[in-house]
Design an enzyme around this catalytic site. Structure first.
Site, PDB file in Angstrom:
ATOM      1  N   LYS A 181     -47.717  19.622 -17.893  1.00  0.00           N
ATOM      2  CA  LYS A 181     -48.272  20.514 -18.928  1.00  0.00           C
ATOM      3  C   LYS A 181     -49.640  20.074 -19.457  1.00  0.00           C
ATOM      4  O   LYS A 181     -50.017  20.377 -20.589  1.00  0.00           O
ATOM      5  CB  LYS A 181     -47.308  20.735 -20.103  1.00  0.00           C
ATOM      6  CG  LYS A 181     -45.898  21.079 -19.758  1.00  0.00           C
ATOM      7  CD  LYS A 181     -45.724  22.010 -18.592  1.00  0.00           C
ATOM      8  CE  LYS A 181     -46.041  23.462 -18.879  1.00  0.00           C
ATOM      9  NZ  LYS A 181     -45.735  24.279 -17.638  1.00  0.00           N
ATOM     10  N   SER A 194     -46.342  22.948 -25.138  1.00  0.00           N
ATOM     11  CA  SER A 194     -46.381  23.688 -23.876  1.00  0.00           C
ATOM     12  C   SER A 194     -45.081  23.458 -23.095  1.00  0.00           C
ATOM     13  O   SER A 194     -44.482  24.406 -22.554  1.00  0.00           O
ATOM     14  CB  SER A 194     -47.600  23.216 -23.067  1.00  0.00           C
ATOM     15  OG  SER A 194     -47.677  23.895 -21.851  1.00  0.00           O
ATOM     16  N   HIS A 227     -47.552  14.499 -10.370  1.00  0.00           N
ATOM     17  CA  HIS A 227     -47.156  14.022 -11.701  1.00  0.00           C
ATOM     18  C   HIS A 227     -46.678  12.572 -11.627  1.00  0.00           C
ATOM     19  O   HIS A 227     -46.164  12.046 -12.615  1.00  0.00           O
ATOM     20  CB  HIS A 227     -45.997  14.861 -12.254  1.00  0.00           C
ATOM     21  CG  HIS A 227     -46.319  16.289 -12.558  1.00  0.00           C
ATOM     22  ND1 HIS A 227     -47.457  16.687 -13.201  1.00  0.00           N
ATOM     23  CD2 HIS A 227     -45.600  17.423 -12.342  1.00  0.00           C
ATOM     24  CE1 HIS A 227     -47.432  18.008 -13.345  1.00  0.00           C
ATOM     25  NE2 HIS A 227     -46.318  18.472 -12.832  1.00  0.00           N
TER      26      HIS A 227
HETATM   27  S1  PPS Z   1     -47.130  22.068 -14.957  1.00  0.00           S
HETATM   28  O1  PPS Z   1     -45.817  22.788 -15.132  1.00  0.00           O
HETATM   29  O2  PPS Z   1     -46.997  20.644 -15.279  1.00  0.00           O
HETATM   30  O3  PPS Z   1     -47.716  22.292 -13.659  1.00  0.00           O
HETATM   31  O4  PPS Z   1     -48.060  22.726 -16.087  1.00  0.00           O
HETATM   32  P1  PPS Z   1     -49.645  22.519 -16.210  1.00  0.00           P
HETATM   33  O5  PPS Z   1     -50.322  23.418 -15.262  1.00  0.00           O
HETATM   34  O6  PPS Z   1     -49.967  21.069 -16.143  1.00  0.00           O
HETATM   35  O7  PPS Z   1     -49.909  22.966 -17.699  1.00  0.00           O
HETATM   36  C1  PPS Z   1     -49.756  24.293 -18.125  1.00  0.00           C
HETATM   37  C2  PPS Z   1     -50.661  24.478 -19.319  1.00  0.00           C
HETATM   38  O8  PPS Z   1     -52.038  24.574 -18.873  1.00  0.00           O
HETATM   39  C3  PPS Z   1     -52.570  25.802 -19.368  1.00  0.00           C
HETATM   40  N1  PPS Z   1     -53.621  26.337 -18.484  1.00  0.00           N
HETATM   41  C4  PPS Z   1     -54.859  26.648 -18.928  1.00  0.00           C
HETATM   42  N2  PPS Z   1     -55.431  26.506 -20.141  1.00  0.00           N
HETATM   43  C5  PPS Z   1     -56.714  26.949 -20.278  1.00  0.00           C
HETATM   44  N3  PPS Z   1     -57.418  27.519 -19.273  1.00  0.00           N
HETATM   45  C6  PPS Z   1     -56.885  27.675 -18.033  1.00  0.00           C
HETATM   46  N4  PPS Z   1     -57.602  28.246 -17.067  1.00  0.00           N
HETATM   47  C7  PPS Z   1     -55.545  27.214 -17.824  1.00  0.00           C
HETATM   48  N5  PPS Z   1     -54.704  27.202 -16.762  1.00  0.00           N
HETATM   49  C8  PPS Z   1     -53.539  26.663 -17.186  1.00  0.00           C
HETATM   50  C9  PPS Z   1     -51.344  26.703 -19.439  1.00  0.00           C
HETATM   51  O9  PPS Z   1     -51.600  27.865 -20.183  1.00  0.00           O
HETATM   52  C10 PPS Z   1     -50.338  25.759 -20.074  1.00  0.00           C
HETATM   53  O10 PPS Z   1     -50.640  25.468 -21.446  1.00  0.00           O
HETATM   54  P2  PPS Z   1     -50.039  26.306 -22.682  1.00  0.00           P
HETATM   55  O11 PPS Z   1     -50.443  25.521 -23.902  1.00  0.00           O
HETATM   56  O12 PPS Z   1     -48.555  26.352 -22.515  1.00  0.00           O
HETATM   57  O13 PPS Z   1     -50.686  27.657 -22.641  1.00  0.00           O
END
Ligand code: PPS
Length: 288
Positions: free
Chosen positions: A45, A130, A100
């Site tokens: 996340k 998240s 991860h």
């Molecule tokens: S995972 O399940 O570990 O693969 O998740 P991960 O991709 O690491 O984290 C998901 C969060 O990243 C946000 N996200 C973004 N934020 C801003 N801009 C872009 N382009 C973007 N892409 C992914 C996603 O919305 C999740 O955060 P939250 O706070 O839940 O919205």
């Protein structure tokens, strides 16, 4: 389903069985890294899926084909997940992966290679929020219960990939030298073109300003929400139910302020501060 049925327990960590198996963890250990490989490493996340969008574009001069035609999990697969064995032979060169894994689980070939790492860190309070929503929408993860209960599990490390502090410490204390670049999710939200310029320099790509701007546009939160190869809408609702919470949920900094109570904040802060007190590196955000 019980926690035992949902998760594999290995190396003191929990891995969801839906996406991981004994074989996939073994495959990761046997994986042969090449010098030109790039791996984005994150605690869950913290921006993994964002890096699955960014890396192919930065590595290939902004060519949109991969992000428009290949689902992110096959385009930039997780080192530790089952899919890798199925797609490894199709990966374009230079290969991009995500992981991860804490540092000590990286396979021997990683250490023997010159493969580069981009370690993306996110404010742990926002990581917790998240993750809390992700546990609600992903049927293959345990029911997180109340936010208070989930915070307790997070602080004890009884969540995917263990404690946030252990993960960060493991990757901050490597001897990778100029093979590793650190960046925060917050830096990426604040100024994505600047973050892309840093990544492009680190990866030895000399991208023009025009290409940087094009990549930033295609990796915006909105563009990724609209990209069916990246928004997880291809995954059956039984596994990821975006009506409960979309995977690309808010994409902002500081949502924790909408979730932490005045009692929870000092609890969270004091646990993390204690676990970080012996570290010589400083975190880019205040824990308060
Ligand atoms: S995972 O399940 O570990 O693969 O998740 P991960 O991709 O690491 O984290 C998901 C969060 O990243 C946000 N996200 C973004 N934020 C801003 N801009 C872009 N382009 C973007 N892409 C992914 C996603 O919305 C999740 O955060 P939250 O706070 O839940 O919205």
């Amino acid at each position: 389903m019980s926690t035992e049925e949902m998760y594999l327990q290995r190396h003191g960590l929990l891995f969801p069985k839906e996406t991981h198996s004994t074989e996939s963890l073994h495959f990761a250990q046997e994986f042969k890294f090449k010098d030109e490989d790039v791996v984005a490493v994150t605690y869950p996340k913290s921006g993994t899926v964002w890096m699955q969008e960014i890396l192919p574009l930065v590595l290939n001069g902004g060519d949109l084909t991969p992000i428009q035609t290949i689902p992110n999990w096959d385009r930039v697969p997780w080192l530790e997940e089952k899919r890798l064995a199925l797609v490894v032979d199709n990966l374009a060169s230079p290969r991009a992966l995500v992981s991860h894994f804490p540092y000590h689980l990286m396979p021997p070939s990683f250490h023997a290679s010159k493969a580069k790492v981009i370690y993306v860190m996110r404010n742990p309070k926002d990581v917790l929020v998240s993750s809390y929503y992700f546990h609600q929408m992903a049927s293959f993860l345990h029911d997180p219960g109340s936010f208070d209960e989930f915070m307790a599990s997070f602080l004890e490390g009884k969540v995917l990939f263990g404690k946030w502090t252990d993960h960060v410490k493991s990757w901050k204390n490597t001897e990778l030298g100029d093979r590793i670049m650190y960046i925060t999710y917050e830096d990426m939200v604040q100024d994505l073109p600047a973050a892309l310029r840093r990544m492009s320099d680190f990866l030895g790509r000399n991208l023009s300003e025009e290409v940087i701007q094009k990549i930033a546009e295609h990796c915006s939160f909105k563009a990724m929400q609209d990209n069916n190869m990246s928004n997880f809408k291809l995954v059956p609702k039984e596994l990821l139910d975006s009506d409960k919470s979309p995977f690309l949920r808010k994409g902002i900094v500081g949502d924790w302020k909408n979730h932490f109570t005045s009692e929870q904040l000092p609890t969270f802060t004091s646990v993390l501060r204690k676990e970080m007190e012996k570290e010589t590196f400083s975190l880019p955000w205040s824990l308060d």
